[in-house]
Design an enzyme around this catalytic site. Structure first.
Site, short mmCIF file in Angstrom:
data_model
loop_
_atom_site.label_atom_id
_atom_site.label_comp_id
_atom_site.label_asym_id
_atom_site.label_seq_id
_atom_site.Cartn_x
_atom_site.Cartn_y
_atom_site.Cartn_z
CD GLU A 67 35.07 37.24 34.82
OE1 GLU A 67 35.31 37.60 36.00
OE2 GLU A 67 33.97 37.43 34.27
CD GLU A 74 36.26 41.46 40.75
OE1 GLU A 74 36.87 40.39 41.00
OE2 GLU A 74 35.06 41.49 40.42
#
Length: 155
Positions: A67, A74
């Site tokens: 994650e 991102e």
């Protein structure tokens, strides 16, 4: 030599700052953090040995680490001007797919380790006989929902 040690130690500071940033800004990371803690608490009801706890810790760390990498991709892929890039979208989708793959593997491990109807019955009996524990568990669930969905650090 001293300068190298200081640079090395600074790296830990950067890493902890990255984790803190993810906690403050990433809902999915907060979800995985709460889920991991829940799994560790739930594991107290099972007669797990070192190998089972090793699997649990590796699953939790793997999901959280993936994650964090997804978040890094991102951030790196997002353009400051907001311009659309199909390559950035693909990179973000692939990174999210990595989280899904690792989370799916962790889920399968969790089902394999935790699926035991006798223990489920024992857990239900424990909480029905210890209302204070049920209240703490309920408070944890409510606090987790707020932490995951309601918490947002102001910039």
């Amino acid at each position: 030599m001293k300068t190298q040690v200081i640079k090395f130690l600074r790296g830990f500071g950067y890493a902890f700052r990255g984790i803190f940033t993810a906690i403050c800004k990433e809902r999915n990371f907060r979800f995985h953090l709460c889920a991991g803690l829940f799994v560790l608490v739930l594991s107290a009801f099972y007669p797990f040995g070192r190998a089972e706890y090793l699997i649990i810790i590796l699953c939790i760390a793997g999901v959280m680490g993936t994650e964090l990498m997804n978040t890094a991709v991102e951030r790196a892929a997002d353009k400051p001007d907001g311009a659309y890039s199909p390559y950035a979208k693909e990179a973000k989708d692939i990174a999210a797919g990595a989280v899904l793959a690792v989370s799916g593997g962790a889920f399968v491990c969790g089902v394999w380790l935790f699926w035991d109807m006798a223990v489920f019955h024992e857990i239900a009996l424990f909480f029905s006989k210890n209302l204070w524990a049920a209240a703490v568990g309920g408070a944890y669930i409510i606090a987790s929902i707020w932490f995951v969905f309601g918490f947002q650090k102001k910039e």
